[in-house]
Scaffold this motif. Structure first.
Motif, PDB file in Angstrom:
ATOM      1  N   ALA A 248       0.811  -1.220   0.000  1.00  0.00           N
ATOM      2  CA  ALA A 248       0.000   0.000   0.000  1.00  0.00           C
ATOM      3  C   ALA A 248       0.844   1.271   0.000  1.00  0.00           C
ATOM      4  O   ALA A 248       0.747   2.079  -0.898  1.00  0.00           O
ATOM      5  N   HIS A 249       1.717   1.401   1.036  1.00  0.00           N
ATOM      6  CA  HIS A 249       2.575   2.586   1.014  1.00  0.00           C
ATOM      7  C   HIS A 249       3.991   2.136   0.711  1.00  0.00           C
ATOM      8  O   HIS A 249       4.931   2.537   1.350  1.00  0.00           O
ATOM      9  N   GLY A 250       4.100   1.215  -0.213  1.00  0.00           N
ATOM     10  CA  GLY A 250       5.405   0.706  -0.596  1.00  0.00           C
ATOM     11  C   GLY A 250       6.250   1.837  -1.162  1.00  0.00           C
ATOM     12  O   GLY A 250       5.753   2.732  -1.823  1.00  0.00           O
ATOM     13  N   TYR A 251       7.533   1.782  -0.872  1.00  0.00           N
ATOM     14  CA  TYR A 251       8.417   2.833  -1.316  1.00  0.00           C
ATOM     15  C   TYR A 251       9.480   2.178  -2.163  1.00  0.00           C
ATOM     16  O   TYR A 251      10.049   1.161  -1.776  1.00  0.00           O
ATOM     17  N   LYS A 252       9.710   2.707  -3.344  1.00  0.00           N
ATOM     18  CA  LYS A 252      10.711   2.106  -4.227  1.00  0.00           C
ATOM     19  C   LYS A 252      12.093   2.530  -3.789  1.00  0.00           C
ATOM     20  O   LYS A 252      12.417   3.703  -3.751  1.00  0.00           O
ATOM     21  N   ARG A 253      12.888   1.543  -3.429  1.00  0.00           N
ATOM     22  CA  ARG A 253      14.229   1.865  -2.968  1.00  0.00           C
ATOM     23  C   ARG A 253      15.204   1.867  -4.136  1.00  0.00           C
ATOM     24  O   ARG A 253      15.074   1.082  -5.057  1.00  0.00           O
ATOM     25  N   THR A 254      16.180   2.765  -4.039  1.00  0.00           N
ATOM     26  CA  THR A 254      17.219   2.771  -5.049  1.00  0.00           C
ATOM     27  C   THR A 254      18.273   1.759  -4.631  1.00  0.00           C
ATOM     28  O   THR A 254      18.558   1.617  -3.468  1.00  0.00           O
ATOM     29  N   GLU A 255      18.838   1.081  -5.632  1.00  0.00           N
ATOM     30  CA  GLU A 255      19.852   0.069  -5.333  1.00  0.00           C
ATOM     31  C   GLU A 255      21.186   0.761  -5.069  1.00  0.00           C
ATOM     32  O   GLU A 255      21.728   1.416  -5.953  1.00  0.00           O
ATOM     33  N   THR A 256      21.693   0.673  -3.829  1.00  0.00           N
ATOM     34  CA  THR A 256      22.928   1.395  -3.525  1.00  0.00           C
ATOM     35  C   THR A 256      23.990   0.538  -2.847  1.00  0.00           C
ATOM     36  O   THR A 256      25.014   1.051  -2.442  1.00  0.00           O
ATOM     37  N   SER A 257      23.734  -0.776  -2.711  1.00  0.00           N
ATOM     38  CA  SER A 257      24.697  -1.618  -1.988  1.00  0.00           C
ATOM     39  C   SER A 257      26.069  -1.561  -2.619  1.00  0.00           C
ATOM     40  O   SER A 257      26.211  -1.460  -3.832  1.00  0.00           O
ATOM     41  N   THR A 258      27.096  -1.650  -1.766  1.00  0.00           N
ATOM     42  CA  THR A 258      28.470  -1.707  -2.250  1.00  0.00           C
ATOM     43  C   THR A 258      29.081  -3.013  -1.752  1.00  0.00           C
ATOM     44  O   THR A 258      28.400  -3.825  -1.164  1.00  0.00           O
ATOM     45  N   ASP A 259      30.382  -3.167  -1.969  1.00  0.00           N
ATOM     46  CA  ASP A 259      31.037  -4.392  -1.510  1.00  0.00           C
ATOM     47  C   ASP A 259      31.704  -4.210  -0.160  1.00  0.00           C
ATOM     48  O   ASP A 259      32.182  -5.164   0.435  1.00  0.00           O
ATOM     49  N   ARG A 260      31.784  -2.973   0.320  1.00  0.00           N
ATOM     50  CA  ARG A 260      32.511  -2.693   1.565  1.00  0.00           C
ATOM     51  C   ARG A 260      31.662  -3.139   2.764  1.00  0.00           C
ATOM     52  O   ARG A 260      30.571  -2.627   2.990  1.00  0.00           O
ATOM     53  N   VAL A 261      32.174  -4.081   3.537  1.00  0.00           N
ATOM     54  CA  VAL A 261      31.433  -4.573   4.702  1.00  0.00           C
ATOM     55  C   VAL A 261      31.610  -3.593   5.854  1.00  0.00           C
ATOM     56  O   VAL A 261      32.731  -3.283   6.238  1.00  0.00           O
ATOM     57  N   VAL A 262      30.510  -3.086   6.393  1.00  0.00           N
ATOM     58  CA  VAL A 262      30.588  -2.168   7.530  1.00  0.00           C
ATOM     59  C   VAL A 262      30.453  -2.947   8.832  1.00  0.00           C
ATOM     60  O   VAL A 262      31.280  -2.853   9.722  1.00  0.00           O
ATOM     61  N   LEU A 263      29.395  -3.738   8.923  1.00  0.00           N
ATOM     62  CA  LEU A 263      29.187  -4.505  10.155  1.00  0.00           C
ATOM     63  C   LEU A 263      29.396  -5.982   9.866  1.00  0.00           C
ATOM     64  O   LEU A 263      28.823  -6.516   8.916  1.00  0.00           O
ATOM     65  N   GLU A 264      30.240  -6.602  10.670  1.00  0.00           N
ATOM     66  CA  GLU A 264      30.340  -8.046  10.571  1.00  0.00           C
ATOM     67  C   GLU A 264      30.202  -8.656  11.958  1.00  0.00           C
ATOM     68  O   GLU A 264      31.006  -8.399  12.846  1.00  0.00           O
ATOM     69  N   VAL A 265      29.138  -9.412  12.146  1.00  0.00           N
ATOM     70  CA  VAL A 265      28.884 -10.072  13.419  1.00  0.00           C
ATOM     71  C   VAL A 265      29.237 -11.537  13.235  1.00  0.00           C
ATOM     72  O   VAL A 265      28.784 -12.163  12.283  1.00  0.00           O
ATOM     73  N   ARG A 266      30.084 -12.054  14.126  1.00  0.00           N
ATOM     74  CA  ARG A 266      30.457 -13.455  13.986  1.00  0.00           C
ATOM     75  C   ARG A 266      30.195 -14.220  15.281  1.00  0.00           C
ATOM     76  O   ARG A 266      30.672 -13.826  16.342  1.00  0.00           O
ATOM     77  N   ASN A 267      29.410 -15.268  15.202  1.00  0.00           N
ATOM     78  CA  ASN A 267      29.128 -16.176  16.322  1.00  0.00           C
ATOM     79  C   ASN A 267      28.672 -15.456  17.576  1.00  0.00           C
ATOM     80  O   ASN A 267      29.088 -15.776  18.685  1.00  0.00           O
ATOM     81  N   LEU A 268      27.833 -14.454  17.403  1.00  0.00           N
ATOM     82  CA  LEU A 268      27.349 -13.698  18.559  1.00  0.00           C
ATOM     83  C   LEU A 268      26.427 -14.582  19.407  1.00  0.00           C
ATOM     84  O   LEU A 268      25.472 -15.163  18.911  1.00  0.00           O
ATOM     85  N   THR A 269      26.765 -14.671  20.696  1.00  0.00           N
ATOM     86  CA  THR A 269      25.935 -15.424  21.634  1.00  0.00           C
ATOM     87  C   THR A 269      25.676 -14.552  22.858  1.00  0.00           C
ATOM     88  O   THR A 269      26.567 -13.833  23.304  1.00  0.00           O
ATOM     89  N   SER A 270      24.451 -14.584  23.334  1.00  0.00           N
ATOM     90  CA  SER A 270      24.111 -13.830  24.530  1.00  0.00           C
ATOM     91  C   SER A 270      22.985 -14.575  25.223  1.00  0.00           C
ATOM     92  O   SER A 270      22.604 -15.666  24.798  1.00  0.00           O
ATOM     93  N   ARG A 271      22.456 -13.980  26.275  1.00  0.00           N
ATOM     94  CA  ARG A 271      21.335 -14.607  26.980  1.00  0.00           C
ATOM     95  C   ARG A 271      20.177 -14.893  26.034  1.00  0.00           C
ATOM     96  O   ARG A 271      19.400 -15.792  26.248  1.00  0.00           O
ATOM     97  N   TRP A 272      20.055 -14.089  24.971  1.00  0.00           N
ATOM     98  CA  TRP A 272      18.905 -14.219  24.080  1.00  0.00           C
ATOM     99  C   TRP A 272      19.241 -14.907  22.759  1.00  0.00           C
ATOM    100  O   TRP A 272      18.357 -15.242  22.007  1.00  0.00           O
ATOM    101  N   HIS A 273      20.541 -15.021  22.460  1.00  0.00           N
ATOM    102  CA  HIS A 273      20.909 -15.449  21.114  1.00  0.00           C
ATOM    103  C   HIS A 273      21.892 -16.601  21.110  1.00  0.00           C
ATOM    104  O   HIS A 273      22.717 -16.716  22.014  1.00  0.00           O
ATOM    105  N   LYS A 274      21.782 -17.381  20.024  1.00  0.00           N
ATOM    106  CA  LYS A 274      22.711 -18.494  19.842  1.00  0.00           C
ATOM    107  C   LYS A 274      23.444 -18.321  18.523  1.00  0.00           C
ATOM    108  O   LYS A 274      22.820 -18.305  17.466  1.00  0.00           O
ATOM    109  N   ASP A 275      24.754 -18.098  18.601  1.00  0.00           N
ATOM    110  CA  ASP A 275      25.604 -18.239  17.444  1.00  0.00           C
ATOM    111  C   ASP A 275      25.108 -17.485  16.208  1.00  0.00           C
ATOM    112  O   ASP A 275      24.858 -18.082  15.164  1.00  0.00           O
TER     113      ASP A 275
END
Lengths: 501, 354
Positions: A248-275
């Motif tokens: 209904a209120h869909g918004y057309k996004r422009t494609e802007t992804s690059t190859d540069r990784v900003v966030l990389e989370v690896r094997n994050l575990t916490s009280r709420w999360h597994k790996d």
């Protein structure tokens, strides 16, 4: 109008909130000795309907009939007196009084002289425990604060069944139960069915619905899209009825992804999360879908240092960051706009200018003294850019509308210029106009090379704004779904864990 | 649905404010009622007694304000941060004794001031540790230290008795005056100290990173933390400041009475200071309050007791009057808050948020 065998009849019920039609023209019936399931996505209107039935909300249109008589349900007490009971997902248990008192809270049996009849109370509760098959699971003398979630649930059920019940509704009853406890609950529901009660069963877990319900009512965007006999349907049919909405209120996004990784989370575990492992690249918006309670908000808070990380690494632009507090996260160029902006995002009693500049005071100061001109020249363009409608920058934020408040939170993070921006339900309680502006802004930020992690419970938002979508369930994540492969059906399957038990 | 937004005007360009507007900006609209109350009270008292407007009496008021005023400045900082410090009177008592001991044994007045404020800071850090690290509610924590610090004050005073400290330089801090020219009786040094402290505090609260952060943290600690503010460190600063100013107030008590007083002269100061801060427009919930408001309230309370003394009204009536004034001030504040909430509810209803 009401059929004699229908113990509950909902007739053409509508309910609006400012800016949102939460329910429209909902009609359905629950018969004696029948289990009717309500299903639908987050925000489809299930909770609103339950709240109307139990008297928390008043309906705007339509009518309710209980056992053939029209009921108004002006208050929760009226609903209770009429014979409607809701077993809440998170029961209110009074901590320092006994189980028996918790069951009878507010209506203690009395002895002469205003004394509470504890013996009678315990005897009744013990009798109920035996009758309903909970014998040995609960000590009537135990204090409320010592109960497990399953035991709390039993107390809540006993409260509901105590006297004069005609229709009982269970809201996500198995979310805090083990498989064995859930089986006991199903035994109880079957017993109640034979006693001729009307039973409503609200759940996201479709396999349970298939197991326990006689009929299923599917809601989508506040409108019923199906009312089917379980014997004649399948999980796939139900999912099909839950989705398939227009963007209904869909918004057309422009494609802007690059190859540069900003966030990389690896094997994050916490009280709420597994790996948990995933990446977000510069210029990319990654949507996080899943049911409420799947651990998405907690994941955002762990990355932002507001909740504790147990193990795993978080890299920003390739560099491992030790994030122990939100201050560390901001140092590491992360921004976070929380879901509950009034409780966690804004200082409601302070001004727009303070709320926007708060996170970057250090940058605007010399020897600890704020340079007023620097603050104004930073905030003023942001207020213009985001079109924050306020009579002045000194206006107290609490007096602005929801959309403008959200823009104030966003302005704070634009001021901080993070490389990774985490948005938790960015358009919750925001009107349609402001929503479109926020989408446009997110698009621009991504185009400028920001990495955006967007948590959203709104399917259209996830589908139209994300470049990739990661679905979470019970603290774990699915592999990212590329935009072209994402449909509501695919996402729902992941979120509900249809194929898992 | 309509998407009516609140007051559709964008940010207005700053206009050059008039002198009245600028005065209001400085004092704040909330403080206007304090000024009006002060004017009415002064008018009432001066029609009853001529002595009120004499320079000597006005300076007396100034002198009497100093001790409670210093504590009220610290209390403003604490209350804006959404905390409370009930232990300040006891800290002042301990500081008074320490100051007297240092002055008599080491013979240095500067040392007395430094050690007096130093013990204040140390005890303030104890408060901060209990509140920030042990996570005890500030009211309970400082209620405990209210008792403990008073005990310490008696313990460090030899025999638990006041410590005589006859030093002419020290006495100047308590009752000395500057600018004694001709008929003019001069300005009490203690009052000058208060003015200096209050002006500095006003600057710190309104213009420094610490001050602005303080308002954010008091307004919504959770949001402030998520905006990168270190709440623990802030609490240490807050209670250290409160302790330091209570220590300074204790030093002035010593100077005025020429003795280190473990109890006399510092008992009940916390309540007077808290009264002044709330009267000055602060919220118990935090995030709101100003030095200007607090100082006006301190002035109002000092004028009230002075005027009633001059008129020969017994102390008991004064206590009742102070109580009434506080209830009135807070009730007005609550009424304002409720009105604002109604406005907000209206905006929300019209603004398209469920």
């Amino acid at each position: 109008m009401s059929m004699s065998s229908a113990i509950l009849e909902v007739h053409a019920v509508g309910k609006s909130f400012p800016g949102v039609k939460a329910l429209s023209n909902v009609s359905m019936q629950v018969h004696r000795g029948e289990v009717v399931a309500f299903v639908g996505e987050n925000g489809a209107g299930k909770s609103t309907l339950l709240k109307i039935l139990c008297g928390d909300y008043q309906l705007d249109e339509g009518s309710l009939f209980l056992d053939g008589t029209e009921v108004s349900h002006a208050s929760p007490l009226d609903a209770r007196n009429a014979g409607f009971r809701l077993v809440r997902q998170e029961p209110e248990i009074v901590p320092y009084i006994s189980v028996a008192e918790n069951v009878f809270v507010g209506e203690y049996p009395q002895l002469p002289g205003q004394r509470v009849d504890f013996a009678k109370m315990r005897a009744i509760v013990n009798g109920m425990l035996k009758d309903y098959g909970f014998e040995g699971m609960l000590d009537v003398r135990a204090l409320g604060n010592t109960l497990s979630p399953a035991q709390m649930h039993i107390v809540e059920i006993l409260r509901a069944l105590k006297d004069g019940v005609k229709v009982i509704a269970f809201d996500e009853p198995t979310s805090s139960l083990t498989k064995r406890e859930a089986d006991r609950l199903f035994d109880l529901i079957r017993k109640l069915r034979t006693q001729g009660l009307g039973i409503i069963y609200v759940s996201h877990r479709l396999h349970e619905v298939m197991e326990i319900a006689d009929r299923v009512v599917v809601l989508k965007d506040g409108v019923p899209t199906g009312d089917l006999k379980i014997a004649q349907t399948s999980q796939d049919d139900i999912i099909r009825l839950m989705v398939g909405r227009e963007l209904a209120h869909g918004y057309k996004r422009t494609e802007t992804s690059t190859d540069r990784v900003v966030l990389e989370v690896r094997n994050l575990t916490s009280r709420w999360h597994k790996d948990i492992s995933f990446q977000i690249r510069a210029g990319e918006i990654v949507g996080f879908g899943g049911l409420v309670g799947a651990g998405r908000t907690e994941l955002a808070k762990v990355i932002f240092g507001a909740l504790a990380l147990e193990s795993g690494t978080i890299r920003i632009c390739g560099e491992v960051k030790k994030i122990k507090s939100p201050a560390d996260a901001i140092q590491a160029n992360i921004g976070f706009a929380p879901e509950d902006r009034k409780a966690e995002g804004l200082i409601l009693v302070r001004s727009v200018i303070e709320n926007v500049s708060l996170a970057v005071y250090a940058r605007l100061a010399r020897f600890g003294i704020l340079r007023n001109s620097a603050v104004v020249s930073m905030v003023s363009p942001l207020v213009k850019k985001l079109d924050i409608k306020t009579p002045s920058m000194d206006m107290v934020v609490g007096k602005l509308s929801g959309g403008n408040q959200q823009k104030v939170v966003l302005a704070r993070w634009l001021a901080a210029k993070p490389q990774l921006l985490i948005l938790d339900e960015p358009t919750r309680a925001v009107d349609v106009g402001a929503k479109a502006e926020i989408y446009k802004l997110m698009d621009e930020l991504a185009a400028d090379g920001m990495a955006i992690m967007m948590i959203s419970s709104e399917m259209p938002e996830l589908l139209s704004m994300s470049d990739r979508i990661i679905v979470m369930r019970d603290g774990e994540i699915s592999s990212p779904i590329e935009k072209k492969d994402a449909t509501e059906e695919v996402l729902l399957n992941f979120a509900l864990g249809k194929n898992a038990a | 649905m309509t998407t009516t937004e609140q007051q559709g005007t964008p940010v207005q360009e700053a206009r050059r404010p008039g002198i009245f507007k600028r005065f209001l900006d400085f004092t704040g609209a909330e403080n206007l009622s304090l000024i009006i109350a002060l004017v009415i009270m002064v008018a009432l008292i001066s029609t009853q007694t001529e002595f009120f407007f004499s320079a000597r009496n006005l300076l007396n008021i100034g002198q009497n304000m100093a001790v409670v005023g210093l504590i009220a400045v610290g209390m403003t900082v604490v209350i804006v941060s959404a905390g409370l410090d009930i232990s300040v009177g006891s800290i002042a008592g301990a500081a008074s004794v320490v100051c007297a001991l240092v002055v008599t044994h080491l013979g240095t007045v500067l040392g007395g001031v430094v050690f007096g404020m130093g013990i204040g800071i140390a005890l303030g850090l104890v408060n901060a540790t209990i509140i920030a690290i042990l996570r005890v509610n500030p009211v309970v924590a400082t209620l405990a230290t209210f008792s403990a610090f008073r005990g310490i004050a008696f313990l460090i005073a030899p025999g638990g008795r006041p410590v005589g400290a006859l030093d002419p330089t020290l006495a100047l801090l308590g009752s000395g005056r500057i600018l004694q020219i001709g008929d003019f009786p001069g300005i009490p040094i203690a009052f000058v100290i208060l003015v200096f402290v209050a002006v500095s505090a006003h600057f710190v609260l309104s213009s420094t990173v610490f001050g602005r952060t303080l308002y954010s943290m008091g307004g919504n600690p959770q949001a402030a933390r998520l905006a990168g503010i270190n709440l623990t460190r802030m609490k240490y600063y807050v209670y250290a400041i409160s302790g330091a100013l209570a220590g300074l107030a204790g030093v002035i008590v010593t100077a005025r009475t020429s003795s280190g007083q473990p109890a006399s002269g510092t008992q009940g100061l916390e309540l007077e200071a808290i009264t002044a801060v709330f009267l000055g427009g602060a919220l118990l919930a935090g995030g709101k309050g100003s030095i200007v408001g607090t100082m006006l309230a301190v002035l109002l309370l000092a004028t009230l007791s002075n005027g009633m003394n001059l008129l020969g009204i017994p102390t008991f009536y004064q206590l009742v009057a102070k109580g009434l004034l506080l209830v009135l001030a807070v009730a007005i504040g609550q009424w304002r808050l409720a009105r604002d909430e109604r406005v907000q509810a209206k905006i929300t209803a019209g603004g398209g948020t469920p």
